[in-house]
Motif scaffolding. Sequence first.
Motif, PDB file in Angstrom:
ATOM      1  N   ASP A 116       4.171   9.381 -13.896  1.00  0.00           N
ATOM      2  CA  ASP A 116       3.534  10.565 -13.333  1.00  0.00           C
ATOM      3  C   ASP A 116       2.185  10.876 -13.969  1.00  0.00           C
ATOM      4  O   ASP A 116       1.967  10.647 -15.159  1.00  0.00           O
ATOM      5  CB  ASP A 116       4.442  11.793 -13.508  1.00  0.00           C
ATOM      6  N   CYS A 117       1.299  11.443 -13.157  1.00  0.00           N
ATOM      7  CA  CYS A 117       0.000  11.878 -13.658  1.00  0.00           C
ATOM      8  C   CYS A 117      -0.504  13.011 -12.758  1.00  0.00           C
ATOM      9  O   CYS A 117      -0.550  12.864 -11.539  1.00  0.00           O
ATOM     10  CB  CYS A 117      -1.009  10.733 -13.639  1.00  0.00           C
ATOM     11  N   THR A 118      -0.843  14.134 -13.365  1.00  0.00           N
ATOM     12  CA  THR A 118      -1.503  15.209 -12.628  1.00  0.00           C
ATOM     13  C   THR A 118      -2.780  15.576 -13.368  1.00  0.00           C
ATOM     14  O   THR A 118      -2.881  15.392 -14.585  1.00  0.00           O
ATOM     15  CB  THR A 118      -0.619  16.459 -12.489  1.00  0.00           C
ATOM     16  N   TYR A 119      -3.756  16.045 -12.621  1.00  0.00           N
ATOM     17  CA  TYR A 119      -5.035  16.358 -13.224  1.00  0.00           C
ATOM     18  C   TYR A 119      -5.505  17.712 -12.734  1.00  0.00           C
ATOM     19  O   TYR A 119      -5.047  18.205 -11.700  1.00  0.00           O
ATOM     20  CB  TYR A 119      -6.053  15.255 -12.912  1.00  0.00           C
ATOM     21  N   ASP A 120      -6.410  18.267 -13.464  1.00  0.00           N
ATOM     22  CA  ASP A 120      -6.896  19.604 -13.147  1.00  0.00           C
ATOM     23  C   ASP A 120      -8.416  19.581 -13.180  1.00  0.00           C
ATOM     24  O   ASP A 120      -9.014  19.465 -14.244  1.00  0.00           O
ATOM     25  CB  ASP A 120      -6.356  20.626 -14.151  1.00  0.00           C
ATOM     26  N   THR A 121      -9.025  19.632 -12.018  1.00  0.00           N
ATOM     27  CA  THR A 121     -10.477  19.673 -11.943  1.00  0.00           C
ATOM     28  C   THR A 121     -10.903  20.361 -10.659  1.00  0.00           C
ATOM     29  O   THR A 121     -10.184  20.328  -9.668  1.00  0.00           O
ATOM     30  CB  THR A 121     -11.080  18.257 -11.973  1.00  0.00           C
ATOM     31  N   SER A 122     -12.074  20.931 -10.701  1.00  0.00           N
ATOM     32  CA  SER A 122     -12.649  21.530  -9.505  1.00  0.00           C
ATOM     33  C   SER A 122     -13.788  20.663  -8.962  1.00  0.00           C
ATOM     34  O   SER A 122     -14.384  20.980  -7.941  1.00  0.00           O
ATOM     35  CB  SER A 122     -13.170  22.935  -9.811  1.00  0.00           C
ATOM     36  N   ASP A 123     -14.065  19.557  -9.661  1.00  0.00           N
ATOM     37  CA  ASP A 123     -15.120  18.662  -9.204  1.00  0.00           C
ATOM     38  C   ASP A 123     -14.674  17.961  -7.924  1.00  0.00           C
ATOM     39  O   ASP A 123     -13.544  17.489  -7.846  1.00  0.00           O
ATOM     40  CB  ASP A 123     -15.445  17.617 -10.272  1.00  0.00           C
ATOM     41  N   PRO A 124     -15.565  17.863  -6.937  1.00  0.00           N
ATOM     42  CA  PRO A 124     -15.171  17.223  -5.675  1.00  0.00           C
ATOM     43  C   PRO A 124     -15.167  15.697  -5.737  1.00  0.00           C
ATOM     44  O   PRO A 124     -14.481  15.042  -4.959  1.00  0.00           O
ATOM     45  CB  PRO A 124     -16.236  17.718  -4.691  1.00  0.00           C
ATOM     46  N   SER A 125     -15.939  15.154  -6.663  1.00  0.00           N
ATOM     47  CA  SER A 125     -16.074  13.706  -6.743  1.00  0.00           C
ATOM     48  C   SER A 125     -15.640  13.216  -8.116  1.00  0.00           C
ATOM     49  O   SER A 125     -16.139  13.672  -9.138  1.00  0.00           O
ATOM     50  CB  SER A 125     -17.539  13.306  -6.492  1.00  0.00           C
ATOM     51  N   TYR A 126     -14.710  12.275  -8.122  1.00  0.00           N
ATOM     52  CA  TYR A 126     -14.215  11.757  -9.394  1.00  0.00           C
ATOM     53  C   TYR A 126     -13.498  10.444  -9.148  1.00  0.00           C
ATOM     54  O   TYR A 126     -13.233  10.060  -8.002  1.00  0.00           O
ATOM     55  CB  TYR A 126     -13.267  12.758 -10.076  1.00  0.00           C
ATOM     56  N   GLY A 127     -13.201   9.774 -10.235  1.00  0.00           N
ATOM     57  CA  GLY A 127     -12.433   8.544 -10.144  1.00  0.00           C
ATOM     58  C   GLY A 127     -11.228   8.632 -11.046  1.00  0.00           C
ATOM     59  O   GLY A 127     -11.295   9.200 -12.138  1.00  0.00           O
ATOM     60  N   TYR A 140      -7.557   1.646  -9.655  1.00  0.00           N
ATOM     61  CA  TYR A 140      -8.544   2.716  -9.493  1.00  0.00           C
ATOM     62  C   TYR A 140      -8.350   3.437  -8.157  1.00  0.00           C
ATOM     63  O   TYR A 140      -8.022   2.808  -7.147  1.00  0.00           O
ATOM     64  CB  TYR A 140      -9.949   2.119  -9.542  1.00  0.00           C
ATOM     65  N   GLN A 141      -8.566   4.762  -8.188  1.00  0.00           N
ATOM     66  CA  GLN A 141      -8.531   5.557  -6.961  1.00  0.00           C
ATOM     67  C   GLN A 141      -9.726   6.498  -6.959  1.00  0.00           C
ATOM     68  O   GLN A 141      -9.890   7.291  -7.886  1.00  0.00           O
ATOM     69  CB  GLN A 141      -7.238   6.387  -6.896  1.00  0.00           C
ATOM     70  N   GLY A 142     -10.578   6.408  -5.960  1.00  0.00           N
ATOM     71  CA  GLY A 142     -11.688   7.336  -5.832  1.00  0.00           C
ATOM     72  C   GLY A 142     -11.247   8.591  -5.110  1.00  0.00           C
ATOM     73  O   GLY A 142     -10.354   8.542  -4.248  1.00  0.00           O
ATOM     74  N   SER A 143     -11.865   9.685  -5.424  1.00  0.00           N
ATOM     75  CA  SER A 143     -11.432  10.968  -4.861  1.00  0.00           C
ATOM     76  C   SER A 143     -11.625  11.026  -3.355  1.00  0.00           C
ATOM     77  O   SER A 143     -10.957  11.809  -2.668  1.00  0.00           O
ATOM     78  CB  SER A 143     -12.176  12.126  -5.527  1.00  0.00           C
TER      79      SER A 143
END
Lengths: 113, 117
Positions: free
Chosen positions: A22-33, A50-53
Amino acid sequence: AQKITQTQPGMFVQEKEAVTLDCTYDTSDPSYGLFWYKQPSSGEMIFLIYQGSYDQQNATEGRYSLNFQKARKSANLVISASQLGDSAMYFCTWRTSYDKVIFGPGTSLSVIP
Amino acid sequence: GAVVSQHPSWVICKSGTSVKIECRSLDFQATTMFWYRQFPKQSLMLMATSNEGSKATYEQGVEKDKFLINHASLTLSTLTVTSAHPEDSSFYICSASGPGRNTGELFFGEGSRLTVL
């Protein structure tokens, strides 16, 4: 604050079975990898997937696939047909703007023969 | 794929001495390199971001005078642990942005294990 959470400090899986990390992330950025790396006991970091946003489809690389649920901010790694050599630490990693990388705390995977 | 080489892999030194670790990108030009520190069974902690030709950007809590980072060329960055003490013993890893097929992909060195006696 931007962060990554891996809720499983340690996991066991029977050889030849599939396992989900499992992996969860917390960001408000629209673009990320999002990246997953494997670190065996020798210490080197091995790129897995790799997964692009903005990617519409879930990434796959051989036995590795990524269950990407953008709305839930989740990027779980699925390893199919586990092998003994898969025993290692696995890190979910998030990067944006090419100037910083944030690592999750890691999951220690042990494959049982 | 792109290759990043780190040297030395292992180093043992006496307390009070300085140790230099090199990180080289072998087949690409790395404008940005990252230095991490990793304690046993823990995640990688970003120490600093190193840009070629400019001063490194250190993360909060990392002592600039203790961990000197130099990025003098597009293929070489160095980390010098000055006046090392036993608490500096750790695994240090560098990474660089390279011409990978994935946006933002990082390539890692093999890591350097420092033991300060």
